[in-house]
Each structure stands twice: as structure tokens, then as C-alpha cells.
Design a protein around this motif. Structure first.
Motif, PDB file in Angstrom:
ATOM      1  N   ILE A   8       0.858  -1.188   0.000  1.00  0.00           N
ATOM      2  CA  ILE A   8       0.000   0.000   0.000  1.00  0.00           C
ATOM      3  C   ILE A   8       0.890   1.233   0.000  1.00  0.00           C
ATOM      4  N   SER A   9       0.539   2.205  -0.826  1.00  0.00           N
ATOM      5  CA  SER A   9       1.303   3.446  -0.875  1.00  0.00           C
ATOM      6  C   SER A   9       1.324   4.103   0.500  1.00  0.00           C
ATOM      7  N   ASN A  10       2.497   4.585   0.866  1.00  0.00           N
ATOM      8  CA  ASN A  10       2.660   5.279   2.135  1.00  0.00           C
ATOM      9  C   ASN A  10       3.199   6.687   1.888  1.00  0.00           C
ATOM     10  N   ILE A  11       2.967   7.183   0.681  1.00  0.00           N
ATOM     11  CA  ILE A  11       3.572   8.442   0.256  1.00  0.00           C
ATOM     12  C   ILE A  11       3.161   9.619   1.152  1.00  0.00           C
ATOM     13  N   PHE A  12       1.962   9.610   1.677  1.00  0.00           N
ATOM     14  CA  PHE A  12       1.520  10.670   2.589  1.00  0.00           C
ATOM     15  C   PHE A  12       1.611  10.232   4.045  1.00  0.00           C
ATOM     16  N   GLY A  13       2.167   9.044   4.293  1.00  0.00           N
ATOM     17  CA  GLY A  13       2.310   8.543   5.652  1.00  0.00           C
ATOM     18  C   GLY A  13       1.009   8.046   6.262  1.00  0.00           C
ATOM     19  N   THR A  14      -0.001   7.819   5.437  1.00  0.00           N
ATOM     20  CA  THR A  14      -1.315   7.416   5.933  1.00  0.00           C
ATOM     21  C   THR A  14      -1.275   6.082   6.663  1.00  0.00           C
ATOM     22  N   ILE A  15      -0.642   5.086   6.065  1.00  0.00           N
ATOM     23  CA  ILE A  15      -0.614   3.752   6.673  1.00  0.00           C
ATOM     24  C   ILE A  15       0.231   3.776   7.939  1.00  0.00           C
ATOM     25  N   THR A  16       1.349   4.479   7.909  1.00  0.00           N
ATOM     26  CA  THR A  16       2.169   4.611   9.112  1.00  0.00           C
ATOM     27  C   THR A  16       1.377   5.282  10.223  1.00  0.00           C
ATOM     28  N   ALA A  17       0.602   6.307   9.888  1.00  0.00           N
ATOM     29  CA  ALA A  17      -0.215   6.996  10.899  1.00  0.00           C
ATOM     30  C   ALA A  17      -1.260   6.054  11.500  1.00  0.00           C
ATOM     31  N   ILE A  18      -1.873   5.219  10.667  1.00  0.00           N
ATOM     32  CA  ILE A  18      -2.847   4.245  11.176  1.00  0.00           C
ATOM     33  C   ILE A  18      -2.158   3.293  12.143  1.00  0.00           C
ATOM     34  N   MET A  19      -0.981   2.805  11.753  1.00  0.00           N
ATOM     35  CA  MET A  19      -0.260   1.864  12.615  1.00  0.00           C
ATOM     36  C   MET A  19       0.211   2.537  13.906  1.00  0.00           C
ATOM     37  N   GLN A  20       0.626   3.793  13.850  1.00  0.00           N
ATOM     38  CA  GLN A  20       1.035   4.504  15.061  1.00  0.00           C
ATOM     39  C   GLN A  20      -0.137   4.706  15.998  1.00  0.00           C
ATOM     40  N   ASP A  21      -1.313   4.977  15.432  1.00  0.00           N
ATOM     41  CA  ASP A  21      -2.512   5.132  16.253  1.00  0.00           C
ATOM     42  C   ASP A  21      -2.842   3.825  16.961  1.00  0.00           C
ATOM     43  N   ILE A  22      -2.694   2.715  16.246  1.00  0.00           N
ATOM     44  CA  ILE A  22      -2.931   1.399  16.843  1.00  0.00           C
ATOM     45  C   ILE A  22      -1.897   1.134  17.934  1.00  0.00           C
ATOM     46  N   ASN A  23      -0.649   1.491  17.660  1.00  0.00           N
ATOM     47  CA  ASN A  23       0.423   1.229  18.616  1.00  0.00           C
ATOM     48  C   ASN A  23       0.266   2.015  19.907  1.00  0.00           C
ATOM     49  N   THR A  24      -0.472   3.126  19.887  1.00  0.00           N
ATOM     50  CA  THR A  24      -0.674   3.860  21.137  1.00  0.00           C
ATOM     51  C   THR A  24      -1.646   3.128  22.047  1.00  0.00           C
ATOM     52  N   THR A  25      -2.504   2.285  21.478  1.00  0.00           N
ATOM     53  CA  THR A  25      -3.449   1.525  22.302  1.00  0.00           C
ATOM     54  C   THR A  25      -2.935   0.129  22.613  1.00  0.00           C
ATOM     55  N   THR A  26      -2.232  -0.487  21.669  1.00  0.00           N
ATOM     56  CA  THR A  26      -1.703  -1.827  21.863  1.00  0.00           C
ATOM     57  C   THR A  26      -0.279  -1.835  21.322  1.00  0.00           C
ATOM     58  N   VAL A  27       0.682  -1.819  22.179  1.00  0.00           N
ATOM     59  CA  VAL A  27       2.079  -1.624  21.779  1.00  0.00           C
ATOM     60  C   VAL A  27       2.549  -2.717  20.823  1.00  0.00           C
ATOM     61  N   GLY A  28       3.135  -2.276  19.687  1.00  0.00           N
ATOM     62  CA  GLY A  28       3.800  -3.179  18.763  1.00  0.00           C
ATOM     63  C   GLY A  28       2.907  -4.035  17.901  1.00  0.00           C
ATOM     64  N   ASN A  29       1.622  -3.759  17.807  1.00  0.00           N
ATOM     65  CA  ASN A  29       0.742  -4.658  17.082  1.00  0.00           C
ATOM     66  C   ASN A  29       0.723  -4.407  15.585  1.00  0.00           C
ATOM     67  N   ASP A  30       0.920  -3.206  15.129  1.00  0.00           N
ATOM     68  CA  ASP A  30       0.761  -2.854  13.728  1.00  0.00           C
ATOM     69  C   ASP A  30      -0.643  -3.264  13.277  1.00  0.00           C
ATOM     70  N   LEU A  31      -0.738  -3.924  12.137  1.00  0.00           N
ATOM     71  CA  LEU A  31      -2.048  -4.389  11.657  1.00  0.00           C
ATOM     72  C   LEU A  31      -2.180  -5.906  11.767  1.00  0.00           C
ATOM     73  N   ASN A  32      -1.253  -6.551  12.450  1.00  0.00           N
ATOM     74  CA  ASN A  32      -1.319  -8.003  12.602  1.00  0.00           C
ATOM     75  C   ASN A  32      -2.666  -8.406  13.194  1.00  0.00           C
ATOM     76  N   GLY A  33      -3.306  -9.384  12.565  1.00  0.00           N
ATOM     77  CA  GLY A  33      -4.599  -9.866  13.036  1.00  0.00           C
ATOM     78  C   GLY A  33      -5.787  -9.143  12.440  1.00  0.00           C
ATOM     79  N   ALA A  34      -5.548  -8.057  11.689  1.00  0.00           N
ATOM     80  CA  ALA A  34      -6.654  -7.343  11.048  1.00  0.00           C
ATOM     81  C   ALA A  34      -7.202  -8.186   9.893  1.00  0.00           C
TER      82      ALA A  34
END
Length: 172
Positions: free
Chosen positions: A81-107
Motif C-alpha cells: 500500500i502506498s505510504n507516500i503521505f504517511g497514511t498507513i504509518t499513521a494508522i499503525m502509530q494510532d494502533i500502537n498507542t493503544t496496543t504496543v507493537g501490534n501494527d495491523l497483525n490480526g486485522a
């Protein structure tokens, strides 16, 4: 309803439209948000495709490995997935603030395919689908996978390896 075979056997069956969803798991990610994407264009300026009343954001996506073979092995597709605007990284960082180190694993990752003739009328000029009658139930069989791991992340792309739910570690 599956797309009728007769629709695919016509001289000009129309374009196959690929739509993708990533659904977070509340237990793993802290929310059950659904992200919808498509890799294409439409006739409206905003680039979103509307199907079955849901808007799919235009986003560069490359998917490989969806083929099912006769050898008995399950497919393990990869999605970049394109990350040119940092969108996917931002989604993963938002997830990581609630569950450390999870990224999108299990989605849950779903690939939806339909024909252009079945897209909602709002996608077209004059709110009329020139290719056919909109039908939110006409689709190929959905392909549902689980995000197994992040295989690459940089400022250009984020790549994930997918697995079937029965192909995950520790699942019987």
C-alpha cells in the motif's frame, strides 16, 4: 448474489473493479474501524468509488499471490500500500498507542471484486450508471485473509503478508 455467469460470457462484460477493506479487531487494535480502498479511478473528481453504499478511497495498492493452486498449499498474498503521505504509518502509530507493537497483525483483509455495471449510480455523471443497473449484491466470492505480518515499511510503501485464518500460527 454472485455475479451471474451469463454476465461474464457476454462479448463485452465490462471492467472488473477491485475493492479492498481492512477491518481492525477491537481486542487487538483497540477499535473495530474499517478502512476501504480501491486502486483505480472513477468519473468523479474526488476519485472515491461508492459500492453498496460504502465509499472506497482511491489509493495506490499492489496485490499479488491470490491464486489458488491444486497442490494443496494455501495462498499467502502480499499487499503493498502506498505510504507516500504517511497514511498507513499513521494508522499503525494510532494502533500502537493503544496496543504496543501490534501494527495491523490480526486485522481482517477482504478483497471484493465486482463489475463496473453494478457500481452505485453516484459514481457517474448525472447519477446514472451508463454500463448497467447498480446491484450491491453482485460480486465474485469474497477473498478474506488475516494480516500475518508487516514485511516492509518505508516512506513509499508498507507491505503486508496475508494468510488465511486457518494458516495462522497456533490455529487448529
Amino acid at each position: 448474489m454472485a455475479i451471474p455467469t451469463s454476465a461474464l460470457q457476454e462479448i463485452n462484460p465490462g471492467s472488473i473493479i477491485e475493492l479492498f477493506t481492512i477491518e481492525l479487531n477491537a481486542a487487538l487494535h483497540g477499535s473495530s474501524t474499517i478502512y476501504r480502498f480501491h486502486n483505480g479511478a472513477n468519473m468523479n473528481a474526488d476519485g472515491e468509488v461508492v459500492w453498496a453504499g460504502n465509499s472506497y478511497l482511491r489509493f495506490p495498492i499492489e496485490c499479488t499471490g491470490f491464486e489458488f493452486g491444486s497442490t494443496g498449499t494455501l495462498p499467502r498474498p502480499k499487499i503493498a500500500i502506498s505510504n507516500i503521505f504517511g497514511t498507513i504509518t499513521a494508522i499503525m502509530q494510532d494502533i500502537n498507542t493503544t496496543t504496543v507493537g501490534n501494527d495491523l497483525n490480526g486485522a481482517k483483509f477482504t478483497r471484493i471484486r465486482t463489475l463496473a455495471r453494478f457500481l452505485d449510480a453516484v459514481n457517474f455523471t448525472g447519477n446514472t450508471n451508463p454500463y448497467g443497473t447498480p446491484d450491491p449484491t453482485a460480486e465474485f466470492a469474497r477473498e478474506i485473509f488475516v494480516v500475518d505480518r508487516k514485511s516492509a515499511e518505508n516512506r513509499d510503501i508498507v507491505e503486508f503478508e496475508l494468510a488465511t485464518s486457518t494458516d495462522m500460527a497456533g490455529v487448529r
